[in-house]
Scaffold this active site. Structure first.
Site, PDB file in Angstrom:
ATOM      1  N   LYS A  38       0.649  -1.742   0.446  1.00 37.22           N
ATOM      2  CA  LYS A  38       0.170   0.021  -0.206  1.00 37.22           C
ATOM      3  C   LYS A  38       0.583   1.260   0.128  1.00 37.22           C
ATOM      4  CE  LYS A  38      -4.530  -1.192   1.878  1.00 37.22           C
ATOM      5  NZ  LYS A  38      -5.137  -1.597   0.617  1.00 37.22           N
ATOM      6  N   ASN A  41       2.332   1.852  -2.938  1.00 38.95           N
ATOM      7  CA  ASN A  41       1.513   2.068  -4.543  1.00 38.95           C
ATOM      8  C   ASN A  41       1.096   3.334  -4.351  1.00 38.95           C
ATOM      9  OD1 ASN A  41       1.355  -1.035  -5.240  1.00 38.95           O
ATOM     10  ND2 ASN A  41      -0.450  -1.014  -3.843  1.00 38.95           N
ATOM     11  N   GLU A 135       0.066  -0.705   7.040  1.00 41.44           N
ATOM     12  CA  GLU A 135       0.313  -2.257   6.984  1.00 41.44           C
ATOM     13  C   GLU A 135       1.639  -1.890   7.257  1.00 41.44           C
ATOM     14  OE1 GLU A 135      -1.351  -3.948   2.328  1.00 41.44           O
ATOM     15  OE2 GLU A 135       0.357  -2.867   2.479  1.00 41.44           O
ATOM     16  N   ALA A 219     -19.360   4.182  -6.527  1.00 45.83           N
ATOM     17  CA  ALA A 219     -20.227   4.730  -6.577  1.00 45.83           C
ATOM     18  C   ALA A 219     -19.593   6.615  -6.327  1.00 45.83           C
ATOM     19  CB  ALA A 219     -21.324   4.688  -5.109  1.00 45.83           C
ATOM     20  N   GLY A 220     -18.533   6.223  -6.544  1.00 47.83           N
ATOM     21  CA  GLY A 220     -17.826   7.791  -6.219  1.00 47.83           C
ATOM     22  C   GLY A 220     -16.983   8.013  -4.541  1.00 47.83           C
ATOM     23  N   ASP A 241      -9.547  -5.589 -12.971  1.00 52.75           N
ATOM     24  CA  ASP A 241      -8.517  -6.542 -12.034  1.00 52.75           C
ATOM     25  C   ASP A 241      -8.737  -4.626 -11.186  1.00 52.75           C
ATOM     26  OD1 ASP A 241      -7.471  -7.145  -9.556  1.00 52.75           O
ATOM     27  OD2 ASP A 241      -5.073  -6.831 -10.697  1.00 52.75           O
ATOM     28  N   THR A 243      -7.221  -4.751  -7.812  1.00 50.15           N
ATOM     29  CA  THR A 243      -6.494  -4.446  -6.793  1.00 50.15           C
ATOM     30  C   THR A 243      -5.451  -3.166  -7.324  1.00 50.15           C
ATOM     31  OG1 THR A 243      -5.826  -6.529  -7.410  1.00 50.15           O
ATOM     32  CG2 THR A 243      -4.170  -5.211  -6.080  1.00 50.15           C
ATOM     33  N   ASP A 247      -5.196   2.536  -3.610  1.00 49.13           N
ATOM     34  CA  ASP A 247      -4.707   3.267  -2.715  1.00 49.13           C
ATOM     35  C   ASP A 247      -3.900   4.181  -4.204  1.00 49.13           C
ATOM     36  OD1 ASP A 247      -3.481   1.430  -1.327  1.00 49.13           O
ATOM     37  OD2 ASP A 247      -2.813   0.539  -2.612  1.00 49.13           O
ATOM     38  N   GLY A 282      -3.126  -6.111 -12.137  1.00 44.00           N
ATOM     39  CA  GLY A 282      -1.728  -5.497 -11.264  1.00 44.00           C
ATOM     40  C   GLY A 282      -2.457  -4.467 -10.320  1.00 44.00           C
TER      41      GLY A 282
END
EC number: 2.7.1.15
Length: 307
Positions: A38, A41, A135, A219-220, A241, A243, A247, A282
């Site tokens: 995180k 990212n 994290e 929904a924003g 994706d 993921t 972030d 990714g």
């Protein structure tokens, strides 16, 4: 200048027909390794959105650590505050299904060795925007946040993954970024209104004297604060994706605020950036550049008041 104090992981990504249930083994064709974590990212998202970024964290003395250092540097991120730990570089195992839903398990590794004193006082100035996530060891987050507040830094905390946050730390923030479940959890812990995410955001903002941004997926997002009471829509897309979308939102939002944009404009860029990040597999590889965000902004609907 953005200072990101956060996690650095290598992601091992597998595309599966359906996410495995407890006790079930699901086979797939293979896997790919992609940079993640995180903290990392959000640093990359902010850098690609045009910000100057420094990353403070830790990696292991291993191949993944070398790749992560090189990857961050390639995006122009200052890596001088990244320590080398005896622990291995953090790894996340990610399964993505046909509907772009995922589950993630993280082996923290070197992230558990990160310490607030890796960041010297001269990197904490009124021109610094400190970005934190959840994290790293939480006590290190709060120690650095307290030092940052004393030295006049602005600070953003993204409470992801969800975890308890002391009220004293919340009061040191300028901006709190949460999803709807995290908003309800934090507000509930403080005994505040949790009837809706909007009510929780308003209660958090009023009680803690900060701006609360709640991301709502497709929904924003909404923002509630002394100078904020509006909703930003999401850009319509067909996700591949999801993921790293959250972030990307936080990183692009930080970049906009660091550049001096008003919150409503920074959030519009963040909403577009998060949507664009869902169009490829990714986390970091799919994060958009400032030019890509600029090109897609006209397709985003208008902000609306929520008061």
């Amino acid at each position: 200048m953005i200072l990101d104090f956060g996690s650095i992981n290598m992601d091992l990504v597998m595309v599966v027909a359906a996410l495995p249930r407890p006790g079930e083994t699901v086979l797939c064709d293979g896997y790919v390794t992609k940079p993640g974590g995180k903290g990392s990212n959000q640093a990359v998202a902010a850098a690609r959105a045009g910000a100057r970024v420094a990353m403070a964290g830790a990696v292991g003395d291993d191949g993944f650590g070398q790749v992560m250092r090189a990857t961050l540097a390639k995006d122009g991120i200052d890596t001088s505050l990244i320590a080398t730990s005896e622990r291995p570089t953090g790894v996340a195992y990610i399964c993505v299904d046909a509907a772009a839903e995922n589950f993630i398990a993280v082996g923290s590794g070197a992230n558990l060795a990160v310490r607030a004193d890796q960041v010297p006082d001269d990197r904490l100035t009124p021109d610094t925007l400190l970005v934190l996530q959840m994290e790293l060891p939480p006590e290190e987050n709060w120690a650095l946040l307290k030092r940052a507040r004393v030295r006049g830094c602005r600070a953003i905390l993204n409470v992801a993954p969800a975890a308890p946050v002391p009220e004293s730390a919340l009061r040191d923030l300028d901006l709190l970024v949460v999803n709807e479940h995290e908003a309800l959890s934090i507000a509930g812990t403080l005994g505040l209104d949790i009837s809706t995410p909007q009510a929780a955001a308003a209660a958090l903002s009023h009680t803690l004297d900060l701006t609360c941004v709640v991301t709502l997926g497709g929904a924003g997002a909404i923002a509630v604060g002394r100078e904020a009471d509006f909703a930003v829509p999401a850009l319509p897309i067909q996700p591949v994706d999801t993921t790293g979308a959250g972030d990307t939102f936080t990183g692009v939002l930080a970049a906009g605020l660091d550049a001096g944009l008003p919150l409503d404009q920074a959030m519009r860029r963040a909403s577009v950036g998060a949507a664009l990040a869902c169009l490829a597999l990714g986390a970091q590889e799919s994060m958009p550049t400032a030019a890509a965000i600029d090109a897609a902004l006209p397709r985003l609907g208008p902000n609306t008041p929520i008061g």
